[in-house]
Design a protein around this motif. Sequence first.
Motif: not given
Length: 455
Positions: A268-271, A290-297, A299-306
């Motif tokens: 849900a956060r990614v989408t 950013h919040k998704g990675y901060t809360d859950l750590g 790597s998919v959030f890093l890929s999206r940000l990149e």
Amino acid sequence: MIAIALFMFAFILFALFFLYFWGINPGDITIFLAADNSITFPIPIIIIGTALLGLLLGYGLNLFSIAAHYLNHLRRDRREKKTLEVAAIYRDGVGCLLSGDIKKAHSLLQKAIDRDPKRVESYIAMATVLQQEGNAQEAISLLQKAKGVDSRSLEVLFKLASSYEEMEQDDRAVDTYLELLSIEKPNRKALRCLREVHIRHSRWEEALELQQQVLKVGVGPNRLDEEKAKLRALRYEVARKNLEQGNIDAAKKSLKEIIKEAPEFIPARVTLGDAYRNQQRPDDAVRVWHKGYTDLGKSVFLSRLEDLFIADENPSDLLEIYKNFMNEREDDQILRLFYGKLCLRLEMVEEGLEQLYALEGAGIDTPQLNLLLAEAHRRRNRFDEAVRQYKKALGVDGKLRLSYICDACDEVSPDWQSRCPGCGSWGSFVVAGRKQIMNTKLPLEARPIHHGERQ
């Protein structure tokens, strides 16, 4: 002798009573059968005759009742005997089925059906036999006969629906499940089975509606969390479908509700970030990821940000985000791996090598790390070291061994094994890529290789 004496005594009493009754009731009664036709009887004869006639009628009716009862009892005994015989044959047939003697099970169950064509249990067991014999369509025909015997049998309908599914006739399976629910609407098993069919065909709205019914009907405490998680996943799929169809606001609303209820639900956060990006709102997408990675750590959030920052040609802000993450998560080796990859992507090779060497020094040896190190060395023209790392990434050693893969479950192994550790199959390991190699046809005419051309 006593019975005869009693009968004679009763007869004498009746005769004396009759003579006495006749003596005190003189006179006759004339009965007219027609205007010119009549019969005259003494009064005592008419009275006694009427009484005797009543007794005879009563006795006759009693005899008829006794005879009818005897016949019914005889029929019932024959039915019970037949039922017990058929039940014994059925049990023997099921026993053979469970023990694996399919041929004998077929013979016994067919005999049970022939003896009692109205026993649906025999049809169901026989359908299982036919399926094991590879006659799935014949099994379905037999189950349809059983349905004709008892159209409201839930067991028959469940077996018929599951048989349709095995034959990949899902539309018929859906119709059968709906028919079953029309008989017993709050049937949880039917709701779940129908839900799974819709999930298989990505009919998310229908599956979601059925899952809501499952929870409304009620589930046991041991399955409540599982069913709630299924509901959440289906709500997410409906939201994702809305996003694909351009209903972004509806998708965002659902995704926010899911995140509020279950912050740990990563999709849900990614989408939601994807939805903001589709609306050309990159700052909101960055905030969500950013919040998704901060809360859950994850790597998919890093890929999206990149991907977002590189596409917007804004690597400086991305590097700043990574540095902040690195300060907050000094021991996060996955973050270090992604940061090293980003440095290579931005041609910051020395910084990338520093991060990757730190991972290698910590004893990490994975194909992903080997591949990144190989690419870094290649960019620094250190070809020998690059080749070494590429070999490690590909699992290639001096013997040039080829990996093996299980034909049954696709388990990969660097060496051949007699039994697959994944699925337990014996003799299933073959050289990886075997099917593709075997299915490739050589050119019709082979071109000759001239002297020296091989070098």
